[in-house]
Design a protein around this motif. Sequence first.
Motif, PDB file in Angstrom:
ATOM      1  N   LEU A 143     -11.543   0.471  -0.793  1.00  6.73           N
ATOM      2  CA  LEU A 143     -10.325  -0.331  -0.933  1.00  6.73           C
ATOM      3  C   LEU A 143     -10.640  -1.708  -1.527  1.00  6.73           C
ATOM      4  O   LEU A 143      -9.996  -2.169  -2.465  1.00  6.73           O
ATOM      5  N   LYS A 144     -11.695  -2.333  -0.987  1.00 11.07           N
ATOM      6  CA  LYS A 144     -12.055  -3.681  -1.464  1.00 11.07           C
ATOM      7  C   LYS A 144     -12.482  -3.625  -2.923  1.00 11.07           C
ATOM      8  O   LYS A 144     -12.143  -4.526  -3.704  1.00 11.07           O
ATOM      9  N   LEU A 167      -0.495  -1.521 -10.564  1.00 14.53           N
ATOM     10  CA  LEU A 167      -0.975  -0.434  -9.718  1.00 14.53           C
ATOM     11  C   LEU A 167      -2.493  -0.317  -9.760  1.00 14.53           C
ATOM     12  O   LEU A 167      -3.092  -0.316 -10.831  1.00 14.53           O
ATOM     13  N   VAL A 168      -3.122  -0.269  -8.575  1.00 18.95           N
ATOM     14  CA  VAL A 168      -4.540   0.063  -8.513  1.00 18.95           C
ATOM     15  C   VAL A 168      -4.683   1.296  -7.619  1.00 18.95           C
ATOM     16  O   VAL A 168      -3.902   1.496  -6.702  1.00 18.95           O
ATOM     17  N   ARG A 169      -5.662   2.118  -7.928  1.00 13.49           N
ATOM     18  CA  ARG A 169      -5.829   3.366  -7.189  1.00 13.49           C
ATOM     19  C   ARG A 169      -7.143   3.370  -6.433  1.00 13.49           C
ATOM     20  O   ARG A 169      -8.130   2.828  -6.902  1.00 13.49           O
ATOM     21  N   MET A 170      -7.129   3.991  -5.273  1.00 12.48           N
ATOM     22  CA  MET A 170      -8.387   4.260  -4.583  1.00 12.48           C
ATOM     23  C   MET A 170      -8.346   5.669  -4.036  1.00 12.48           C
ATOM     24  O   MET A 170      -7.282   6.202  -3.721  1.00 12.48           O
ATOM     25  N   GLN A 171      -9.516   6.298  -3.920  1.00 13.79           N
ATOM     26  CA  GLN A 171      -9.611   7.631  -3.367  1.00 13.79           C
ATOM     27  C   GLN A 171     -10.065   7.502  -1.921  1.00 13.79           C
ATOM     28  O   GLN A 171     -11.080   6.897  -1.635  1.00 13.79           O
ATOM     29  N   PHE A 207       0.856  -1.191   0.000  1.00 16.66           N
ATOM     30  CA  PHE A 207       0.000   0.000   0.000  1.00 16.66           C
ATOM     31  C   PHE A 207       0.888   1.235   0.000  1.00 16.66           C
ATOM     32  O   PHE A 207       1.814   1.331   0.802  1.00 16.66           O
ATOM     33  N   LEU A 208       0.596   2.168  -0.876  1.00 20.75           N
ATOM     34  CA  LEU A 208       1.285   3.448  -0.891  1.00 20.75           C
ATOM     35  C   LEU A 208       0.259   4.533  -0.601  1.00 20.75           C
ATOM     36  O   LEU A 208      -0.861   4.450  -1.081  1.00 20.75           O
ATOM     37  N   LEU A 214      -1.434  -0.927  -4.086  1.00 16.42           N
ATOM     38  CA  LEU A 214      -2.583  -0.033  -3.928  1.00 16.42           C
ATOM     39  C   LEU A 214      -2.094   1.375  -3.626  1.00 16.42           C
ATOM     40  O   LEU A 214      -1.392   1.596  -2.637  1.00 16.42           O
ATOM     41  N   LEU A 215      -2.473   2.304  -4.489  1.00 17.99           N
ATOM     42  CA  LEU A 215      -2.130   3.703  -4.243  1.00 17.99           C
ATOM     43  C   LEU A 215      -3.346   4.401  -3.639  1.00 17.99           C
ATOM     44  O   LEU A 215      -4.389   4.514  -4.277  1.00 17.99           O
TER      45      LEU A 215
END
Length: 220
Positions: free
Chosen positions: A214-215, A197-201, A7-8, A114-115
Amino acid sequence: MAKVYVFLGPPGAGKGTLGELFCQDSGVIHVSTGQLLRDEMELGSDLGQQVKELISHGSLVSDEIVAAMVAKRLAQPDIKARGVLLDGFPRTVHQAEMLCAILSENGGEMAAVLLIEADETMLMDRLTSRRMCPNKQCEAIYNIRTNPPRKAGICDRCGTALIQRSDDSEETARGRLKVYDEQTRPLVDYYEGKGKLVRMQSGDDAVEVNYKRLKAALKQ
Ligand SMILES: [Zn+2]
């Protein structure tokens, strides 16, 4: 085959809390490099001895040593069975390349990086919301967002005017966000290039709401 998650996220985005929830919920094992270093030193292993030497001389622990500890931990059966959330490694592209080599040797797989992205105004708000009572006999700590004093700016316990420490100042917060951005961008580009890379806000919502995001991002 060990599944690896990384996780970043900037300071204030809730990376620690979300990581903890993810591990509780999914059974993935949380491994921080700080803890690995302490464990090796306590064990008195060869690696641990080397680390002790370096730290006692005020030197930095090399990427090679950290990578060797990570490789050793990733080879253990609990991680092979349950997967791992790596915390503190990789921090640089060089370390990411080392991790890639470890995984291809051990037969592990990078499941996702996960960014966690967040609005800068919200992060600044969170990073500067702590207030402290300067009275040496009290030193109560408040948070003007989540745990404010009853009367603005005044300590509930002793009535002293609250202060903001320089650690919590706007200048320090801006500096932390800038450092994060500069250090993380190459890593983001690296994993984006690998399609990992996957992104979440992360928003200013309840933890559960952000965890759902996140899920969804991880499609779990
Ligand atoms: Zn006080």
